[in-house]
Scaffold this motif. Structure first.
Motif, PDB file in Angstrom:
ATOM      1  N   TYR A   1      -2.297 -31.832   7.989  1.00  0.00           N
ATOM      2  CA  TYR A   1      -3.546 -31.293   8.528  1.00  0.00           C
ATOM      3  C   TYR A   1      -3.579 -31.470  10.044  1.00  0.00           C
ATOM      4  CZ  TYR A   1      -5.772 -30.340   4.033  1.00  0.00           C
ATOM      5  OH  TYR A   1      -6.078 -29.799   2.808  1.00  0.00           O
ATOM      6  N   VAL A   2      -3.074 -32.590  10.526  1.00  0.00           N
ATOM      7  CA  VAL A   2      -3.036 -32.830  11.963  1.00  0.00           C
ATOM      8  C   VAL A   2      -1.936 -31.987  12.614  1.00  0.00           C
ATOM      9  CG1 VAL A   2      -2.790 -34.587  13.751  1.00  0.00           C
ATOM     10  CG2 VAL A   2      -3.967 -35.127  11.615  1.00  0.00           C
ATOM     11  N   ALA A   3      -0.789 -31.858  11.951  1.00  0.00           N
ATOM     12  CA  ALA A   3       0.271 -31.003  12.487  1.00  0.00           C
ATOM     13  C   ALA A   3      -0.210 -29.558  12.590  1.00  0.00           C
ATOM     14  CB  ALA A   3       1.511 -31.104  11.609  1.00  0.00           C
ATOM     15  N   GLY A   4      -0.973 -29.111  11.586  1.00  0.00           N
ATOM     16  CA  GLY A   4      -1.524 -27.765  11.648  1.00  0.00           C
ATOM     17  C   GLY A   4      -2.496 -27.607  12.794  1.00  0.00           C
ATOM     18  N   LEU A   5      -3.338 -28.617  13.038  1.00  0.00           N
ATOM     19  CA  LEU A   5      -4.266 -28.564  14.162  1.00  0.00           C
ATOM     20  C   LEU A   5      -3.511 -28.516  15.486  1.00  0.00           C
ATOM     21  CD1 LEU A   5      -7.013 -28.696  15.503  1.00  0.00           C
ATOM     22  CD2 LEU A   5      -7.003 -31.176  15.154  1.00  0.00           C
ATOM     23  N   ALA A   6      -2.459 -29.320  15.617  1.00  0.00           N
ATOM     24  CA  ALA A   6      -1.646 -29.272  16.838  1.00  0.00           C
ATOM     25  C   ALA A   6      -1.061 -27.876  17.043  1.00  0.00           C
ATOM     26  CB  ALA A   6      -0.534 -30.320  16.765  1.00  0.00           C
ATOM     27  N   THR A   7      -0.688 -27.217  15.951  1.00  0.00           N
ATOM     28  CA  THR A   7      -0.160 -25.855  16.035  1.00  0.00           C
ATOM     29  C   THR A   7      -1.212 -24.891  16.566  1.00  0.00           C
ATOM     30  OG1 THR A   7       1.298 -26.332  14.160  1.00  0.00           O
ATOM     31  CG2 THR A   7       0.942 -24.015  14.715  1.00  0.00           C
ATOM     32  N   LEU A   8      -2.444 -25.000  16.084  1.00  0.00           N
ATOM     33  CA  LEU A   8      -3.515 -24.120  16.562  1.00  0.00           C
ATOM     34  C   LEU A   8      -3.797 -24.356  18.044  1.00  0.00           C
ATOM     35  CD1 LEU A   8      -6.086 -24.245  13.603  1.00  0.00           C
ATOM     36  CD2 LEU A   8      -4.247 -22.592  14.016  1.00  0.00           C
ATOM     37  N   ILE A   9      -3.792 -25.607  18.469  1.00  0.00           N
ATOM     38  CA  ILE A   9      -4.023 -25.897  19.889  1.00  0.00           C
ATOM     39  C   ILE A   9      -2.913 -25.304  20.734  1.00  0.00           C
ATOM     40  CG2 ILE A   9      -4.228 -27.750  21.596  1.00  0.00           C
ATOM     41  CD1 ILE A   9      -5.486 -29.476  19.416  1.00  0.00           C
ATOM     42  N   ARG A  10      -1.684 -25.423  20.271  1.00  0.00           N
ATOM     43  CA  ARG A  10      -0.561 -24.869  21.022  1.00  0.00           C
ATOM     44  C   ARG A  10      -0.636 -23.339  21.075  1.00  0.00           C
ATOM     45  NH1 ARG A  10       4.204 -28.693  22.151  1.00  0.00           N
ATOM     46  NH2 ARG A  10       3.335 -28.003  24.125  1.00  0.00           N
TER      47      ARG A  10
ATOM     48  N   MET B   1     -12.651 -27.909  15.120  1.00  0.00           N
ATOM     49  CA  MET B   1     -13.434 -27.010  15.963  1.00  0.00           C
ATOM     50  C   MET B   1     -13.637 -27.603  17.351  1.00  0.00           C
ATOM     51  SD  MET B   1     -14.782 -24.053  16.206  1.00  0.00           S
ATOM     52  CE  MET B   1     -15.094 -23.408  14.559  1.00  0.00           C
ATOM     53  N   ALA B   2     -13.957 -28.887  17.417  1.00  0.00           N
ATOM     54  CA  ALA B   2     -14.122 -29.536  18.721  1.00  0.00           C
ATOM     55  C   ALA B   2     -12.807 -29.540  19.490  1.00  0.00           C
ATOM     56  CB  ALA B   2     -14.645 -30.952  18.540  1.00  0.00           C
ATOM     57  N   ALA B   3     -11.690 -29.784  18.802  1.00  0.00           N
ATOM     58  CA  ALA B   3     -10.396 -29.817  19.475  1.00  0.00           C
ATOM     59  C   ALA B   3     -10.031 -28.464  20.076  1.00  0.00           C
ATOM     60  CB  ALA B   3      -9.305 -30.261  18.500  1.00  0.00           C
ATOM     61  N   LEU B   4     -10.570 -27.394  19.514  1.00  0.00           N
ATOM     62  CA  LEU B   4     -10.246 -26.041  19.993  1.00  0.00           C
ATOM     63  C   LEU B   4     -11.269 -25.494  20.979  1.00  0.00           C
ATOM     64  CD1 LEU B   4      -9.114 -24.584  16.566  1.00  0.00           C
ATOM     65  CD2 LEU B   4      -7.635 -24.972  18.547  1.00  0.00           C
ATOM     66  N   THR B   5     -12.406 -26.157  21.118  1.00  0.00           N
ATOM     67  CA  THR B   5     -13.461 -25.602  21.969  1.00  0.00           C
ATOM     68  C   THR B   5     -13.971 -26.558  23.036  1.00  0.00           C
ATOM     69  OG1 THR B   5     -15.170 -26.301  20.376  1.00  0.00           O
ATOM     70  CG2 THR B   5     -14.263 -24.084  20.119  1.00  0.00           C
ATOM     71  N   ALA B   6     -13.741 -27.840  22.920  1.00  0.00           N
ATOM     72  CA  ALA B   6     -14.326 -28.810  23.844  1.00  0.00           C
ATOM     73  C   ALA B   6     -13.730 -28.679  25.235  1.00  0.00           C
ATOM     74  CB  ALA B   6     -14.114 -30.232  23.321  1.00  0.00           C
ATOM     75  N   VAL B   7     -14.547 -29.023  26.224  1.00  0.00           N
ATOM     76  CA  VAL B   7     -14.080 -29.124  27.605  1.00  0.00           C
ATOM     77  C   VAL B   7     -13.573 -30.544  27.808  1.00  0.00           C
ATOM     78  CG1 VAL B   7     -14.723 -28.997  30.035  1.00  0.00           C
ATOM     79  CG2 VAL B   7     -15.712 -27.382  28.391  1.00  0.00           C
ATOM     80  N   ILE B   8     -12.295 -30.680  28.052  1.00  0.00           N
ATOM     81  CA  ILE B   8     -11.662 -31.995  28.156  1.00  0.00           C
ATOM     82  C   ILE B   8     -11.529 -32.382  29.622  1.00  0.00           C
ATOM     83  CG2 ILE B   8      -9.649 -33.378  27.560  1.00  0.00           C
ATOM     84  CD1 ILE B   8     -11.221 -32.377  25.154  1.00  0.00           C
ATOM     85  N   PRO B   9     -12.082 -33.525  30.030  1.00  0.00           N
ATOM     86  CA  PRO B   9     -11.898 -33.966  31.417  1.00  0.00           C
ATOM     87  C   PRO B   9     -10.420 -34.063  31.768  1.00  0.00           C
ATOM     88  CG  PRO B   9     -13.545 -35.310  30.311  1.00  0.00           C
ATOM     89  CD  PRO B   9     -12.919 -34.452  29.250  1.00  0.00           C
ATOM     90  N   GLY B  10     -10.099 -33.568  32.948  1.00  0.00           N
ATOM     91  CA  GLY B  10      -8.711 -33.600  33.401  1.00  0.00           C
ATOM     92  C   GLY B  10      -7.968 -32.304  33.170  1.00  0.00           C
ATOM     93  N   GLU B  11      -8.545 -31.406  32.356  1.00  0.00           N
ATOM     94  CA  GLU B  11      -7.886 -30.127  32.113  1.00  0.00           C
ATOM     95  C   GLU B  11      -8.411 -29.023  33.030  1.00  0.00           C
ATOM     96  OE1 GLU B  11      -8.118 -28.966  28.051  1.00  0.00           O
ATOM     97  OE2 GLU B  11      -6.779 -30.539  27.332  1.00  0.00           O
ATOM     98  N   ASP B  12      -9.348 -29.357  33.937  1.00  0.00           N
ATOM     99  CA  ASP B  12      -9.960 -28.336  34.771  1.00  0.00           C
ATOM    100  C   ASP B  12      -8.963 -27.680  35.726  1.00  0.00           C
ATOM    101  OD1 ASP B  12      -9.797 -30.873  35.911  1.00  0.00           O
ATOM    102  OD2 ASP B  12     -11.316 -30.421  37.409  1.00  0.00           O
TER     103      ASP B  12
END
Length: 557
Positions: free
Chosen positions: A428-437, A477-488
C-alpha cells in the motif's frame, strides 16, 4: 451481472507453503541465537540501535542466479474450487485509504492516468518476493526481472502465492463488477523472485561450494551454525510455529505465522541474494520504486552488523542514490522473532533487516480494521509508517487465474485462515510512492519519502513518532495534495500541467479597499462624533432642569 460479493469465480487459494511469510537469510549465528536467546553473559538490549555508516565497498554484484541448487519439493499453489467464498464489495483497506477519491484526483492531475506521469511515462515497481504470476487483472504486463531461486527462471513463477498477492495490491485494475483494485493500476510490476519455501536445497550429496560473497571466514566445506528466521506472517500472532533448523550460514529459516508451513529442509532465499536482488532492481530501466515484503529477524544482542547485512545496507543505499524509493515490511512476530516489548523502546530485543536501515528504507507496520496496530506487527525504532495489513483481498496467485479470480483466505491443512501480515501493508505504501512519483516526477526519492512521512496521521507521541506506527498511518490524499515546506523551490509542474491555462485571481466577496485621501472620512467621522456628543449634553441638561424645578400647585379650574 456478477457482483464482487457472489461466490462466482472467487477462490480460496490453497497455499501449501508460504503465503505472506518470508524471511530471507541471516548471518552466521550461535546456536543460542538461533533459538532467539542471547549468548551467555550478553546483557539484554546491548546491540547498537543505529546501523553503522554505509560501507559501499560491500555492494554486491547482481548475479541474477541462485546461490545453491534448489529443487521444487512442494507443488505450486492451486485454487480450491470446492470452497468458493463471497467477498465484500470493497475491501476495508480501500475504504480506509479512500482510494476511489485518490484515483479521481490522480486522473484529473495526470491526464487520466493512475500510476503514469501526465505524459504517459510508466512507473515501474520492482517486487522482490516469491515471484509474480501473470494475472489478467494487472494494469500492465508483468515484466521479468530476474530469478534467484531457479537458474532458468525469469521471476514470473510464484509457487508460494505471496508475491502475486503483494503485487496485486500495487498494480491490479478495478473490474467493472468487482470492488478490489490496486493502488496504482497503471504502474508496471517488475518481478524478481528471490525467495521460495516450495523450493528447497537439493538432497543429493554434492561437493560443497565455496561460500558466497559476504561469508568470508567459513572454511571451505565446513558446516556453519544454523540461523534464525523472520518475516512474514500471513495470519495472526497465535498460533506461532517453530522454524526448522538445519540451515547454513545466511540461509532462510522463516519464522512461520502458521504451524505446519515449514515442511522441513531448506527454502530458497537469504540476505545475500536479497542484497543482490536489490542491486538487480536498481539497475533495471524504469524502476522508480522497490517493494520488499521479505526480511530477516535476529536477536539484537551479540554484536554489530553482519557481513550479509552490510551487503544489503549498501545495496539499499545504492538504490536510493539511483533515485529509487525503497519500501519494506516491518516484520511479523513468530516463535523466533519475539515482539519488541521491552521497557526501553530504544533498545529492541530483535533487529529486523532491511527495516533496520531506516535512513534509506520506508519500513511499514500493519494496522487492523479498528485502526489499531495489528498484534503481529513487530515494533521497533525503525518503523516509518503504517498501513492496512489484515483481512487482505488480492489477486488469485494460482497459474492460469482468470479475470474474476481473487483470494482472501488461505488453507493450511485443516485450517482456513485470513491473508494478513505486514507483507501486505508494505505494498500500500509502495503504491502510494508510485502515485507521488507519477504526479510529481521532479521530486527525488528522499523527497517522496518525506512527503509520505510528513502527511501521515501522526501518533500522540511527543516527537510525532513512536515504535508502533512510526510517523503514523499513511494518508494518500494528503500525500498527493498537501503543500510541503521546502518544496516551494522545486518545479512540481509537469509538461501536461504547463499546457493548462495560467491561474486567474478571482474577485472575493469583499469590496475593494479605498486607497483615496483620508481627510474627508476623518472630517465626516469627527462631525458625526461631535453631533452625538452635543446631543447627549443637551439631553442631560434638559433632564436635570426638569428634575430640579419645584412643583407648581394646582389652580382651580
Amino acid at each position: 451481472m456478477r457482483s464482487f460479493g457472489t461466490p462466482s469465480r472467487v477462490a480460496t487459494v490453497l497455499l501449501t507453503a508460504t503465503v505472506g511469510i518470508l524471511a530471507p537469510g541471516l548471518s552466521p549465528l550461535t546456536a543460542s541465537a538461533q533459538q532467539g536467546t542471547p549468548p551467555p553473559g550478553t546483557p539484554p538490549g546491548s546491540a547498537p540501535l543505529v546501523p553503522p555508516p554505509v560501507d559501499m565497498s560491500k555492494l554486491p554484484a547482481a548475479t541474477n542466479k541462485p546461490d545453491k541448487n534448489y529443487v521444487k519439493k512442494i507443488q505450486c499453489v492451486t485454487r480450491d474450487l470446492d470452497n468458493n467464498i463471497p467477498l465484500p464489495d470493497i475491501p476495508w483497506a480501500q475504504k480506509y485509504l479512500q482510494l476511489d477519491k485518490v484515483h479521481d484526483h490522480m486522473r484529473a492531475a495526470t491526464n487520466g492516468h493512475v500510476g503514469k506521469t501526465p505524459t504517459g511515462e510508466i512507473i515501474r515497481v520492482a517486487v522482490i518476493d516469491t515471484g509474480v504470476t501473470p494475472h489478467p487483472a494487472f494494469g500492465q504486463p508483468v515484466q521479468q526481472g530476474g530469478d534467484y531461486v531457479h537458474p532458468d527462471g525469469k521471476g514470473t513463477e510464484d509457487c508460494d502465492g505471496h508475491g502475486t498477492e503483494v503485487a496485486g495490491i500495487i498494480g491490479a485494475r478495478k473490474q467493472d463488477d468487482i470492488g478490489f483494485m490496486g493502488v496504482a493500476p497503471d504502474a508496471q510490476i517488475v518481478s524478481i523472485r528471490q525467495s521460495s519455501q516450495n523450493y528447497q536445497v537439493e538432497d543429493k550429496p554434492q561437493t560443497p561450494a565455496a561460500p558466497p560473497s559476504g561469508e568470508a571466514g567459513q572454511p571451505s566445506g565446513s558446516q556453519p551454525p544454523p540461523s534464525s528466521g523472520g518475516e512474514e506472517s500471513g495470519t495472526e500472532e497465535p498460533p506461532e510455529s517453530s522454524g526448522t533448523a538445519g540451515s547454513s550460514a545466511s540461509d532462510t529459516v522463516p519464522g512461520q505465522g502458521n504451524q505446519g508451513r515449514q515442511q522441513g529442509g531448506q527454502g530458497a532465499g537469504n540476505l545475500t541474494t536479497l542484497a543482490q536482488a536489490v542491486r538487480t532492481a536498481a539497475d533495471t530501466d524504469g524502476v522508480r520504486v522497490i517493494n520488499m515484503s521479505v526480511d530477516n529477524c535476529r536477536p539484537a544482542s551479540g554484536g554489530g552488523i553482519t557481513p550479509e547485512e552490510q551487503a544489503l545496507q549498501a545495496a539499499v543505499r545504492y538504490a536510493v542514490n539511483k533515485d529509487i524509493v525503497v519500501v519494506a515490511a516491518a516484520g511479523n512476530t513468530s516463535e523466533t522473532c519475539k515482539q519488541n516489548n521491552q521497557p526501553d523502546p530504544s533498545k529492541p530485543i530483535n533487529v529486523v533487516s532491511p527495516p533496520w536501515f531506516t535512513d534509506d528504507v520506508i519500513s511499514v507496520a500493519a494496522i487492523d480494521e479498528t485502526g489499531g496496530v495489528a498484534s503481529f506487527s513487530v515494533n521497533g525504532p525503525w518503523v516509518t509508517v503504517a498501513a492496512p495489513g489484515t483481512q487482505i483481498i488480492s489477486l488469485d496467485p494460482s497459474k492460469n487465474a482468470r479475470i474474476g479470480d481473487f483470494a482472501n483466505q488461505t488453507v493450511e491443512g485443516e485450517q482456513v485462515l485470513p491473508i494478513q501480515g505486514t507483507s501486505f501493508a508494505s505494498p500500500y505504501v509502495a503504491g502510494l510512492a508510485t502515485l507521488i512519483r507519477a504526479k510529481f516526477p521532479n521530486l527525488n526519492a528522499r523527497q517522496v519519502m518525506h512527503r509520505i512521512t510528513s502527511t501521515a496521521q501522526h501518533p500522540g507521541a511527543r516527537s510525532g513518532r513512536d515504535q508502533f506506527v512510526g510517523y503514523g498511518v499513511i494518508n494518500p490524499m494528503a500525500a498527493l495534495t498537501a503543500v510541503i515546506p521546502g518544496e516551494d523551490k522545486i518545479a512540481l509542474s509537469t509538461p501536461y500541467q504547463q499546457k493548462l491555462p495560467a491561474p486567474v485571481a478571482l474577485p472575493s466577496d469583499l469590496p475593494p479597499a479605498n486607497d483615496g485621501p483620508k481627510a474627508p472620512m476623518i472630517v465626516a467621522l469627527s462631525g458625526t462624533a461631535g453631533g452625538v456628543v452635543a446631543l447627549l449634553i443637551t439631553m442631560f441638561v434638559v433632564h436635570t432642569v426638569r428634575r430640579n424645578r419645584p412643583d407648581t400647585p394646582n389652580k382651580p379650574a
